[in-house]
Design a protein around this motif. Structure first.
Motif, PDB file in Angstrom:
ATOM      1  N   LYS A   1     -16.045   4.541   9.189  1.00 25.05           N
ATOM      2  CA  LYS A   1     -16.153   3.688   7.997  1.00 25.05           C
ATOM      3  C   LYS A   1     -15.815   2.239   8.378  1.00 25.05           C
ATOM      4  N   PRO A   2     -16.267   1.273   7.567  1.00 19.70           N
ATOM      5  CA  PRO A   2     -16.000  -0.131   7.894  1.00 19.70           C
ATOM      6  C   PRO A   2     -14.508  -0.422   8.092  1.00 19.70           C
ATOM      7  N   ALA A   3     -14.214  -1.138   9.165  1.00 19.81           N
ATOM      8  CA  ALA A   3     -12.833  -1.500   9.499  1.00 19.81           C
ATOM      9  C   ALA A   3     -12.478  -2.785   8.759  1.00 19.81           C
ATOM     10  N   THR A   4     -11.624  -2.661   7.756  1.00 25.40           N
ATOM     11  CA  THR A   4     -11.294  -3.808   6.916  1.00 25.40           C
ATOM     12  C   THR A   4      -9.827  -4.230   6.977  1.00 25.40           C
ATOM     13  N   HIS A   5      -8.909  -3.266   7.093  1.00 25.40           N
ATOM     14  CA  HIS A   5      -7.481  -3.564   6.980  1.00 25.40           C
ATOM     15  C   HIS A   5      -6.679  -3.109   8.204  1.00 25.40           C
ATOM     16  N   LEU A   6      -5.659  -3.873   8.489  1.00 24.07           N
ATOM     17  CA  LEU A   6      -4.625  -3.517   9.455  1.00 24.07           C
ATOM     18  C   LEU A   6      -3.397  -3.124   8.639  1.00 24.07           C
ATOM     19  N   TYR A   7      -2.759  -2.020   8.989  1.00 23.75           N
ATOM     20  CA  TYR A   7      -1.616  -1.493   8.236  1.00 23.75           C
ATOM     21  C   TYR A   7      -0.350  -1.541   9.071  1.00 23.75           C
ATOM     22  N   LEU A   8       0.758  -1.849   8.409  1.00 21.71           N
ATOM     23  CA  LEU A   8       2.076  -1.795   9.024  1.00 21.71           C
ATOM     24  C   LEU A   8       2.883  -0.772   8.241  1.00 21.71           C
ATOM     25  N   LEU A   9       3.248   0.296   8.901  1.00 25.34           N
ATOM     26  CA  LEU A   9       3.923   1.423   8.260  1.00 25.34           C
ATOM     27  C   LEU A   9       5.399   1.091   8.039  1.00 25.34           C
ATOM     28  N   ILE A  10       5.806   1.049   6.788  1.00 32.77           N
ATOM     29  CA  ILE A  10       7.200   0.763   6.434  1.00 32.77           C
ATOM     30  C   ILE A  10       7.995   2.070   6.409  1.00 32.77           C
ATOM     31  N   ARG A  11       7.473   3.072   5.679  1.00 33.12           N
ATOM     32  CA  ARG A  11       8.120   4.375   5.583  1.00 33.12           C
ATOM     33  C   ARG A  11       7.048   5.453   5.564  1.00 33.12           C
ATOM     34  N   GLY A  12       7.343   6.534   6.266  1.00 27.40           N
ATOM     35  CA  GLY A  12       6.443   7.673   6.248  1.00 27.40           C
ATOM     36  C   GLY A  12       5.935   8.021   7.629  1.00 27.40           C
ATOM     37  N   GLU A  13       5.034   8.998   7.637  1.00 26.03           N
ATOM     38  CA  GLU A  13       4.438   9.455   8.881  1.00 26.03           C
ATOM     39  C   GLU A  13       2.955   9.704   8.647  1.00 26.03           C
ATOM     40  N   VAL A  14       2.145   9.255   9.600  1.00 28.58           N
ATOM     41  CA  VAL A  14       0.703   9.475   9.536  1.00 28.58           C
ATOM     42  C   VAL A  14       0.243  10.089  10.852  1.00 28.58           C
TER      43      VAL A  14
ATOM     44  N   SER B   1     -16.549  -2.994  14.141  1.00 29.60           N
ATOM     45  CA  SER B   1     -17.002  -3.021  12.749  1.00 29.60           C
ATOM     46  C   SER B   1     -16.570  -1.773  11.983  1.00 29.60           C
ATOM     47  N   CYS B   2     -16.280  -0.685  12.717  1.00 33.83           N
ATOM     48  CA  CYS B   2     -15.877   0.573  12.084  1.00 33.83           C
ATOM     49  C   CYS B   2     -14.588   1.093  12.710  1.00 33.83           C
ATOM     50  N   TYR B   3     -13.844   1.867  11.940  1.00 31.60           N
ATOM     51  CA  TYR B   3     -12.640   2.501  12.476  1.00 31.60           C
ATOM     52  C   TYR B   3     -13.046   3.548  13.512  1.00 31.60           C
ATOM     53  N   THR B   4     -12.314   3.601  14.605  1.00 28.79           N
ATOM     54  CA  THR B   4     -12.633   4.517  15.699  1.00 28.79           C
ATOM     55  C   THR B   4     -11.935   5.866  15.564  1.00 28.79           C
ATOM     56  N   SER B   5     -11.047   5.986  14.601  1.00 31.30           N
ATOM     57  CA  SER B   5     -10.362   7.247  14.326  1.00 31.30           C
ATOM     58  C   SER B   5      -9.982   7.269  12.855  1.00 31.30           C
ATOM     59  N   SER B   6      -9.534   8.418  12.413  1.00 28.96           N
ATOM     60  CA  SER B   6      -9.079   8.567  11.026  1.00 28.96           C
ATOM     61  C   SER B   6      -7.558   8.570  10.994  1.00 28.96           C
ATOM     62  N   ILE B   7      -7.009   8.183   9.853  1.00 28.70           N
ATOM     63  CA  ILE B   7      -5.566   8.212   9.635  1.00 28.70           C
ATOM     64  C   ILE B   7      -5.309   9.007   8.358  1.00 28.70           C
ATOM     65  N   VAL B   8      -4.468  10.035   8.473  1.00 20.54           N
ATOM     66  CA  VAL B   8      -4.111  10.868   7.325  1.00 20.54           C
ATOM     67  C   VAL B   8      -2.597  10.833   7.155  1.00 20.54           C
ATOM     68  N   SER B   9      -2.148  10.640   5.919  1.00 18.71           N
ATOM     69  CA  SER B   9      -0.703  10.624   5.661  1.00 18.71           C
ATOM     70  C   SER B   9      -0.161  12.042   5.739  1.00 18.71           C
TER      71      SER B   9
ATOM     72  N   PHE C   1       0.862  -1.181   0.000  1.00 12.64           N
ATOM     73  CA  PHE C   1       0.000   0.000   0.000  1.00 12.64           C
ATOM     74  C   PHE C   1       0.895   1.226   0.000  1.00 12.64           C
ATOM     75  N   SER C   2       0.549   2.218  -0.801  1.00  8.94           N
ATOM     76  CA  SER C   2       1.275   3.491  -0.772  1.00  8.94           C
ATOM     77  C   SER C   2       0.297   4.618  -1.067  1.00  8.94           C
ATOM     78  N   CYS C   3       0.660   5.818  -0.612  1.00  8.04           N
ATOM     79  CA  CYS C   3      -0.170   6.987  -0.881  1.00  8.04           C
ATOM     80  C   CYS C   3       0.672   8.245  -0.721  1.00  8.04           C
ATOM     81  N   PRO C   4       0.212   9.350  -1.315  1.00  6.17           N
ATOM     82  CA  PRO C   4       0.933  10.624  -1.212  1.00  6.17           C
ATOM     83  C   PRO C   4       0.597  11.331   0.099  1.00  6.17           C
ATOM     84  N   PRO C   5       1.330  12.406   0.412  1.00  2.00           N
ATOM     85  CA  PRO C   5       0.991  13.209   1.591  1.00  2.00           C
ATOM     86  C   PRO C   5      -0.431  13.760   1.485  1.00  2.00           C
ATOM     87  N   GLY C   6      -1.098  13.866   2.624  1.00  2.00           N
ATOM     88  CA  GLY C   6      -2.434  14.440   2.655  1.00  2.00           C
ATOM     89  C   GLY C   6      -3.566  13.492   2.319  1.00  2.00           C
TER      90      GLY C   6
END
Length: 153
Positions: free
Chosen positions: A42-55, A87-95, A29-34
Motif C-alpha cells: 500500500k502507499p507509504a505515507t507515514h513514519l511512526y514512532l512507537l510510544i507504547r505497545g508492541e507491533v 512509494s509503497c510499504y515493503t512490509s506490514s505492521i500489525v499491533s 495515533f492509537s489502535c487496539p491489538p490486532g
C-alpha cells in the motif's frame, strides 16, 4: 503524547528550537491489538514512532507464507518507507497490544530538509542508521527462512 518527542531516541539531544520545528509535523495515533497499521504494497505515507505497545513486522514473499520478521517496542520506528523513497510499504505492521504512537507524513519530514536543513539532516541521519541496521537484519532473516523452506520442499 507529543510532549514525549524529545525523549524518543530519534530526537534526543535536539535543542528546543529544533523540537519546536518538529512538533507541528506529528500527530497522535492509537489502535487496539490486532489492527493492521500498515499493509505491504500500500502507499507509504507515514513514519511512526512507537510510544507504547508492541507491533509485529510481517513480510509476505510473492511465493510463500507470511513471515514475522521482528517485533518492535516502545521507542522504535516503523513505516520508514515513507521517507526513504519507496512509494509503497515493503512490509506490514500489525499491533500485538494496544498501541500509542505519533506519526508524521513522510513528505512533511522531507520538506523539513528544505526548510530547516540542519535539523532535517540530523533527523534523517539518525533515521538512516535505524533503517539500515533493521534492513540488514530483516534481509538476513528473510533469506534464512526462504532457504529453510526450500530445503523442506
Amino acid at each position: 503524547m507529543l510532549e514525549t518527542l524529545p525523549c524518543l531516541p530519534l530526537f534526543q539531544d535536539l535543542n528546543p528550537e529544533q523540537v519546536a520545528l518538529l512538533k507541528p509535523l506529528f500527530e497522535q495515533f492509537s489502535c487496539p491489538p490486532g489492527a493492521m497499521i500498515l499493509e505491504q504494497g500500500k502507499p507509504a505515507t507515514h513514519l511512526y514512532l512507537l510510544i507504547r505497545g508492541e507491533v509485529a513486522i510481517l513480510y509476505k514473499p510473492y511465493d510463500g507464507p507470511v513471515i514475522t520478521l521482528t517485533r518492535l517496542r516502545d521507542g522504535d520506528v516503523f513505516g520508514w518507507s515513507a521517507v526513504v523513497g519507496s512509494s509503497c510499504y515493503t512490509s506490514s505492521i500489525v499491533s500485538e497490544t494496544e498501541v500509542e504512537a505519533i506519526r508524521v507524513q513522510g513528505v512533511n519530514l522531507l520538506r523539513l530538509l528544505d526548510e530547516a536543513p540542519e535539523t532535517g539532516r540530523i533527523v534523517m541521519d539518525r533515521l538512516a542508521r535505524v533503517v539500515s541496521s533493521r534492513w540488514e537484519n530483516a534481509h538476513a532473516q528473510v533469506q534464512a527462512l526462504l532457504n529453510a523452506s526450500q530445503r523442506q520442499t
